[in-house]
Design an enzyme around this catalytic site. Structure first.
Site, mmCIF file in Angstrom:
data_model
loop_
_atom_site.group_PDB
_atom_site.id
_atom_site.type_symbol
_atom_site.label_atom_id
_atom_site.label_comp_id
_atom_site.label_asym_id
_atom_site.label_seq_id
_atom_site.Cartn_x
_atom_site.Cartn_y
_atom_site.Cartn_z
ATOM 1 N N LYS A 13 -2.965 38.056 71.984
ATOM 2 C CA LYS A 13 -1.774 37.347 71.494
ATOM 3 C C LYS A 13 -1.641 36.001 72.193
ATOM 4 O O LYS A 13 -1.910 35.899 73.407
ATOM 5 C CB LYS A 13 -0.536 38.209 71.765
ATOM 6 N N SER A 94 6.893 40.520 67.044
ATOM 7 C CA SER A 94 6.281 39.212 67.096
ATOM 8 C C SER A 94 4.755 39.240 67.247
ATOM 9 O O SER A 94 4.114 38.222 67.011
ATOM 10 C CB SER A 94 6.872 38.412 68.265
ATOM 11 N N SER A 118 8.081 44.397 69.469
ATOM 12 C CA SER A 118 7.068 43.403 69.074
ATOM 13 C C SER A 118 5.659 43.947 68.893
ATOM 14 O O SER A 118 4.789 43.245 68.366
ATOM 15 C CB SER A 118 7.033 42.245 70.077
#
Ligand SMILES: *[C@@H]1O[C@H](CO)[C@@H](O)[C@H](O)[C@H]1NC(C)=O
Ligand SMILES: *[C@@H]1O[C@H](CO)[C@@H](O)[C@H](O)[C@H]1NC(C)=O
Length: 325
Positions: A13, A94, A118
């Site tokens: 990420k 996210s 997330s």
């Protein structure tokens, strides 16, 4: 001796620092060209294990902590991340790109992050397996089941409302402190404080570099002033809600895991630092995936993985995406 992850490609990420040619930008042009001082703990461990960091996965910009109006999976740098099952469906966030890349069979393993939902939400929405470990674990350190139906966590309405529980107060203040500390220690960076990022977003608010996303969460965070009495009271309240709620339920009924449809208990896990795992559980009439979540007490990852694996092997629900328009 070769590491256990020797040769395994992994996506990371874009909020997780990698000391290499990849940018670590949280999806924002404000951080493009910034240079981290070192690999994040999880990245260093992956490299030690022999994993190959193949690239950065897109995300909801700033891990969805910039604006409530920002679409899930969108960042100015990465564009709109799409749900590979139904392209118009919400990919959630996210850690959107981390889940999407695995779901679309682009990679076997990716790393996301979770404060509240997330990892569990995008893995639920994109039909991937997603593990949110006990807070601190990655960086620092069903057959014969008895099933209880409809158990209730006390004060669940309060826990699920971040304003009422105090979660929002704690997050906003902690965000400012952490982001400022992160930006300050970068070797090179176009921005050094949250205030700089806010100014950057204002300057480019109408450009394609930034779109018109708003940044009211940033502004609220900028308005905080460290961990004061308000924040301490909020954190004490969260601890009490955890003790009286999830922890008590798990202890009273001697449970291994709490099972929910989708990431509904992410706030419970977030405020207590508890682990959770999502496994694909089905597809609705339009083909949009959903998952089942197992949440547990701290350090019970092994048991959660066993349970999730048992569910997966019994059901074998996951199918590859077909990119329905
Ligand atoms: C980051 O992106 C910029 C612009 O695309 C590029 O020039 C640079 O080499 C990348 N990497 C780092 C670590 O800055
Ligand atoms: C959450 O709590 C706040 C403060 O008590 C309240 O104003 C708000 O309406 C609640 N939100 C929801 C969705 O219940």
């Amino acid at each position: 001796m070769l590491g256990g992850l020797h040769g395994i490609p992994v996506l990371i990420k874009d909020t997780i620092g990698t000391k290499d040619k990849l940018n670590t930008s949280a999806g924002s042009f404000a951080l493009l060209g910034s240079v981290v001082a070192r690999d994040a703990g999880v990245v260093a461990k992956l490299r030690q294990g022999g994993a190959i960091i193949l690239g950065k996965a897109s995300l909801s910009e700033w891990a969805a902590f910039r604006s409530l109006n920002a679409p899930n999976g969108f960042s100015p740098r990465g564009g709109q991340g799409k749900n590979p099952y139904v392209l118009s469906a919400d990919p959630c966030g996210s850690s959107s790109g981390s889940a999407i890349s695995v779901a679309a069979n682009l990679i076997a393993v990716s790393i996301g992050t979770e404060t509240d939902g997330s990892i569990l939400c995008p893995s639920h929405a994109n039909s991937a397996v997603g593990i949110k470990p006990t807070v601190g674990l990655t960086s620092r350190g069903q057959g014969g089941a008895t099933v209880f139906d409809k158990l209730e966590i006390s004060n669940i309405e309060t826990i699920s409302n971040a304003t009422r529980s105090g979660e929002a107060v704690a997050l906003l203040a902690e965000f400012k402190v952490s982001v400022n500390a992160y930006l300050k220690q970068l070797v090179v960076s176009p921005v050094r404080t949250l205030a700089d990022v806010i100014a950057f977003n204002q300057k480019f608010s109408d450009s394609e570099m930034n779109d018109e996303l708003g940044q009211e969460i940033f502004l609220a965070a900028e308005g905080t002033n460290g961990i004061g009495s308000l924040e301490k009271a909020a954190m004490a309240n969260l601890e009490q809600l955890t003790k009286d709620g999830f922890q008590k339920l798990m202890w009273d009924h001697e449970l291994d895991a709490l099972v929910t449809h989708g990431p509904g208990i992410s706030a419970v896990l977030a405020i207590g630092g508890f682990p959770g795992i999502n496994v694909p559980a089905g597809y609705d009439e339009k083909g949009v995936p959903f998952g089942i979540n197992f949440g547990g007490l701290k350090g019970t990852e092994q048991k959660l993985i066993q349970i999730a694996y048992g569910f997966e092997q019994l059901t074998k629900i996951r199918k590859p995406p077909t990119f329905i328009a």
